[in-house]
Design a protein around this motif. Structure first.
Motif, PDB file in Angstrom:
ATOM      1  N   LYS A  97      37.233  41.955  38.260  1.00 21.45           N
ATOM      2  CA  LYS A  97      37.814  43.214  37.793  1.00 21.45           C
ATOM      3  C   LYS A  97      37.371  43.448  36.352  1.00 21.45           C
ATOM      4  CE  LYS A  97      42.091  42.647  40.420  1.00 21.45           C
ATOM      5  NZ  LYS A  97      43.531  42.436  40.281  1.00 21.45           N
ATOM      6  N   PRO A  98      37.023  44.696  36.009  1.00 23.48           N
ATOM      7  CA  PRO A  98      36.670  44.974  34.620  1.00 23.48           C
ATOM      8  C   PRO A  98      37.900  44.870  33.718  1.00 23.48           C
ATOM      9  CG  PRO A  98      36.752  47.004  35.897  1.00 23.48           C
ATOM     10  CD  PRO A  98      36.941  45.868  36.863  1.00 23.48           C
ATOM     11  N   VAL A  99      37.678  44.376  32.499  1.00 21.18           N
ATOM     12  CA  VAL A  99      38.749  44.251  31.512  1.00 21.18           C
ATOM     13  C   VAL A  99      38.322  44.983  30.247  1.00 21.18           C
ATOM     14  CG1 VAL A  99      40.132  42.656  30.125  1.00 21.18           C
ATOM     15  CG2 VAL A  99      39.378  41.975  32.407  1.00 21.18           C
ATOM     16  N   GLN A 100      39.183  45.858  29.746  1.00 25.56           N
ATOM     17  CA  GLN A 100      38.980  46.551  28.478  1.00 25.56           C
ATOM     18  C   GLN A 100      40.210  46.295  27.628  1.00 25.56           C
ATOM     19  OE1 GLN A 100      36.231  48.306  27.522  1.00 25.56           O
ATOM     20  NE2 GLN A 100      35.275  47.787  29.462  1.00 25.56           N
ATOM     21  N   ILE A 101      40.003  45.817  26.402  1.00 24.12           N
ATOM     22  CA  ILE A 101      41.112  45.461  25.515  1.00 24.12           C
ATOM     23  C   ILE A 101      40.966  46.259  24.229  1.00 24.12           C
ATOM     24  CG2 ILE A 101      42.222  43.581  24.247  1.00 24.12           C
ATOM     25  CD1 ILE A 101      40.700  41.691  26.333  1.00 24.12           C
TER      26      ILE A 101
END
Length: 147
Positions: A97-101
């Motif tokens: 899953k893509p993760v953006q923080i």
């Protein structure tokens, strides 16, 4: 509406292009330097409870460990760091899953303790958006150590 789109579009606009803002955010092109590359950043959230720790690796990259009640030991992934006008971002992939923080300066409360944190945190994990707070050793939370 897809929650990551709500997070990613404004974040990309503010961080990458420096969109015009009327709320005092620096859009003159200065890159945010409020968290040093060598610092470890701790993020925490409630409902659902989650944690994320991002720190430097020996090769200059960043490593992140995401924890939750269903994964107490946590899952580690590589996090690519980038700085914008008024905050710090990381991107990566966890369990395909893509993760953006996004980490931005400003008082933050976890809503469960008497702590005040110096950063707000938003994490887009696949189709889920998590809201929380963040701190570092040089910019710690204020309040009790054990709420």
């Amino acid at each position: 509406m897809n929650r990551p789109a709500l997070f990613v579009l404004p974040f990309a606009c503010a961080v990458v292009t420096g969109c015009s803002q009327s709320d005092g955010i620096d859009t003159a092109g200065a890159v945010y330097d409020g968290i040093a590359v060598e610092e470890t950043i701790t993020l925490t959230g409630t409902e659902p409870f989650w944690g994320l720790e991002i720190g430097p690796t020996e090769d200059g990259a960043s490593s992140a460990r995401f924890t939750s009640p269903t994964d107490i030991d946590g899952s580690e992934f590589e996090a690519r760091r980038f700085a914008g006008n008024n905050g710090l971002g990381f991107s990566g992939e966890l369990d395909s899953k893509p993760v953006q923080i996004a980490i931005t300066p400003g008082e933050c409360s976890d809503g469960m303790s008497d702590r005040t944190y110096p950063f707000a945190a938003t994490v887009a994990l696949g189709d889920t958006t998590l809201l929380g707070c963040a701190f570092t050793k040089t910019k710690p939370f204020s309040g009790p150590n054990a709420p």
